[in-house]
Design an enzyme around this catalytic site. Sequence first.
Site, PDB file in Angstrom:
ATOM      1  N   GLY A   1      34.290  50.448   7.252  1.00 29.96           N
ATOM      2  CA  GLY A   1      33.241  50.324   8.272  1.00 29.96           C
ATOM      3  C   GLY A   1      32.061  49.500   7.803  1.00 29.96           C
ATOM      4  CB  CYS A   2      29.983  49.691   4.749  1.00 32.89           C
ATOM      5  SG  CYS A   2      29.425  51.395   5.015  1.00 32.89           S
ATOM      6  CB  THR A   3      33.756  45.769   4.519  1.00 38.84           C
ATOM      7  OG1 THR A   3      33.625  46.396   3.239  1.00 38.84           O
ATOM      8  CG2 THR A   3      34.191  44.326   4.336  1.00 38.84           C
TER       9      THR A   3
ATOM     10  CB  ALA B   1      28.355  43.747   5.382  1.00 34.54           C
TER      11      ALA B   1
END
Length: 151
Positions: A45-47, A50
Amino acid sequence: MELKVGDTIPNFRAKDTNGIDFDSATVVGHKPLVIYFYPKDNTPGCTAQACSFRDQYEDFKDLGAEVIGISSDSVGSHQKFAKQFKLPFILLSDSDKKIRKLFGVPTGMFGLLPGRVTYVTDKNGVVQMIFDSMLATKHIPKALEAIKKLV
């Protein structure tokens, strides 16, 4: 205490991706900001989040805004993350979670994960929008729409 729409962003300091001291006073009150808190580097999710900010970074820059990502990961982790995904914006290491506490970012998933919250401020540093959602890629269009309303 939790930041709300209409509050002014408090001053904070942290190490950036290059291990250099970042002082929020250098940008708060000078340009619109998108400050997003995320749980962890190199997670799906964070990738995705970003990379979505990366892909639309020029749109934010064209509107005069700066994007800042904050997590409790180390400077070294941020360096690898930024290099691997060619992230052009500022990543700050909040290893002691002081900035997260300063903003009052809630935890997600029943307190198991650091929250995923995006704050959009006007050029005076006043919060105009807060988006709290674990749906990582939903933050980018919301932030861009809020910035467009400010310009």
